[in-house]
Motif scaffolding. Structure first.
Motif, PDB file in Angstrom:
ATOM      1  N   HIS A  36       0.877  -1.171   0.000  1.00  0.00           N
ATOM      2  CA  HIS A  36       0.000   0.000   0.000  1.00  0.00           C
ATOM      3  C   HIS A  36       0.911   1.217   0.000  1.00  0.00           C
ATOM      4  O   HIS A  36       1.804   1.320   0.842  1.00  0.00           O
ATOM      5  N   ILE A  39      -2.713   5.285   2.786  1.00  0.00           N
ATOM      6  CA  ILE A  39      -4.126   5.018   3.079  1.00  0.00           C
ATOM      7  C   ILE A  39      -4.824   6.355   3.293  1.00  0.00           C
ATOM      8  O   ILE A  39      -4.572   7.034   4.300  1.00  0.00           O
ATOM      9  N   ARG A  43     -12.403   7.650   3.536  1.00  0.00           N
ATOM     10  CA  ARG A  43     -12.640   6.576   2.579  1.00  0.00           C
ATOM     11  C   ARG A  43     -14.086   6.094   2.656  1.00  0.00           C
ATOM     12  O   ARG A  43     -14.690   6.082   3.724  1.00  0.00           O
ATOM     13  N   SER A  45     -14.477   3.140   0.697  1.00  0.00           N
ATOM     14  CA  SER A  45     -14.195   1.751   0.342  1.00  0.00           C
ATOM     15  C   SER A  45     -14.224   0.866   1.585  1.00  0.00           C
ATOM     16  O   SER A  45     -13.610   1.193   2.605  1.00  0.00           O
ATOM     17  N   HIS A  47     -13.198  -2.458   3.600  1.00  0.00           N
ATOM     18  CA  HIS A  47     -12.162  -3.479   3.610  1.00  0.00           C
ATOM     19  C   HIS A  47     -12.829  -4.852   3.495  1.00  0.00           C
ATOM     20  O   HIS A  47     -13.844  -5.107   4.147  1.00  0.00           O
ATOM     21  N   ALA A  53     -15.244   0.628   6.472  1.00  0.00           N
ATOM     22  CA  ALA A  53     -14.008   1.383   6.258  1.00  0.00           C
ATOM     23  C   ALA A  53     -12.959   1.140   7.334  1.00  0.00           C
ATOM     24  O   ALA A  53     -11.842   1.655   7.238  1.00  0.00           O
ATOM     25  N   TYR A  60      -1.455  -1.345   7.833  1.00  0.00           N
ATOM     26  CA  TYR A  60      -1.850  -0.822   6.525  1.00  0.00           C
ATOM     27  C   TYR A  60      -1.317   0.597   6.335  1.00  0.00           C
ATOM     28  O   TYR A  60      -1.036   1.016   5.214  1.00  0.00           O
ATOM     29  N   ASN A 121      -8.932  -0.622  -2.227  1.00  0.00           N
ATOM     30  CA  ASN A 121      -9.034   0.736  -1.684  1.00  0.00           C
ATOM     31  C   ASN A 121      -9.140   1.734  -2.841  1.00  0.00           C
ATOM     32  O   ASN A 121      -8.137   2.213  -3.366  1.00  0.00           O
ATOM     33  N   GLU A 124      -7.360   5.113  -2.560  1.00  0.00           N
ATOM     34  CA  GLU A 124      -5.911   4.996  -2.761  1.00  0.00           C
ATOM     35  C   GLU A 124      -5.585   4.961  -4.252  1.00  0.00           C
ATOM     36  O   GLU A 124      -4.684   5.650  -4.726  1.00  0.00           O
TER      37      GLU A 124
END
Length: 284
Positions: A36, A39, A43, A45, A47, A53, A60, A121, A124
């Protein structure tokens, strides 16, 4: 069936070099690291493991660059494979990344396994200019372009996301025609179709349950597409359950990979020793 270790690298705990050296000393076949670049704090997104999130591990936010980490591991080992589980090629320039991987494979004597992912992600990826709805197409083009640089004396590529004219690029990887490319993704028909077209095998997700049906489906699709041999299949496991290991060996799993705990060097090495002893006992 091979056994590997996965180190979720960070700026604390055992180093990639120490982990790889310990793994090699105890007979493991491969050491894998993740990727990654950053991060984003904000967010939407989810996981895959938590379903929202929330991150399951603060590493991470602290992940080391995978290629620098594997370069350090290569420098202190001679045999063990060097893999990513998984790298995110779309967060790189593909021409430069092809050079990096070819150099590592060259300098390590052909030990690289290129595990790749689309990237869960989306924020990202967006910071790297990747359109969320085009991840699969873009990754396919990146890998096709990189393979051209690895295999052709004069390489060129023309796609939607990657374009370059006739070019020279050495070193070539030791492994021919390229290091193995494995897709880390869920066991779905859509992902298996992508693997059959663009990769050499599958890395399961840590939450994957339908291993048997996935192995059977991917194998059938592989044969139907006229691919030679069999796809490599790497299972990410939590612990060395001897019943599962025996079953996975019977259904043709290529490698089982266990995580190294987030621990200091002495404690992590002790875990590697204990795991190696458990696996050796299971073989007897």
């Amino acid at each position: 069936m091979k056994f590997g270790l996965s180190l979720f690298t960070s700026d604390r705990g055992i180093s990639p070099a120490d982990a790889a050296r310990a793994a090699e000393e105890r007979g493991f076949d491969t050491v894998y690291v993740p990727e990654h670049t950053h991060i984003p704090v904000q967010r939407n997104s989810n996981h895959p493991a938590t379903g929202d999130a929330t991150l399951p591990d603060d590493r991470y936010m602290r992940t080391l660059d995978p290629w620098v980490a594997l370069g350090a591991a290569a420098a202190v080992t001679t045999r063990i494979g060097l893999g990513t589980s998984v790298a995110l090629p779309l967060e790189h320039d593909p021409i430069a990344l092809a050079k990096t991987i070819a150099t590592l494979d060259h300098m390590s004597g052909g030990r690289v396994t290129f595990g790749v992912g689309y990237g869960w992600n989306l924020e990202e990826l967006a910071d790297h200019g990747v359109p969320p709805g085009k991840r699969r197409t873009a990754l396919r083009e990146y890998l096709e372009a990189m393979t051209a640089l690895w295999t052709d004396d004069e390489a060129a590529y023309e796609g939607q996301f990657v374009r370059f004219g006739s070019s020279w690029a050495w070193p070539k990887p030791v492994q021919r025609p390229r290091p193995p490319i494995l897709l880390g993704a869920g066991g779905t028909e859509k992902n298996f179709t992508w693997i059959v077209r663009s990769a050499d095998g599958w890395i399961t997700t840590p939450i994957e349950e339908a291993i048997d049906s996935g192995v059977e489906q991917l194998g059938a699709m592989w044969r139907d597409a006229g691919r030679s041999g069999k796809p490599q299949i790497v299972v990410l496991a939590d612990e060395p359950d001897q019943g599962k290991l025996s079953h996975w060996r019977d259904i043709g799993i290529t490698e089982v990979v266990f995580p190294i705990p987030d621990a200091n060097t002495d404690d992590a090495r002790a875990y590697i020793d204990q795991l190696a002893d458990q696996l050796a006992a299971g073989r007897r």
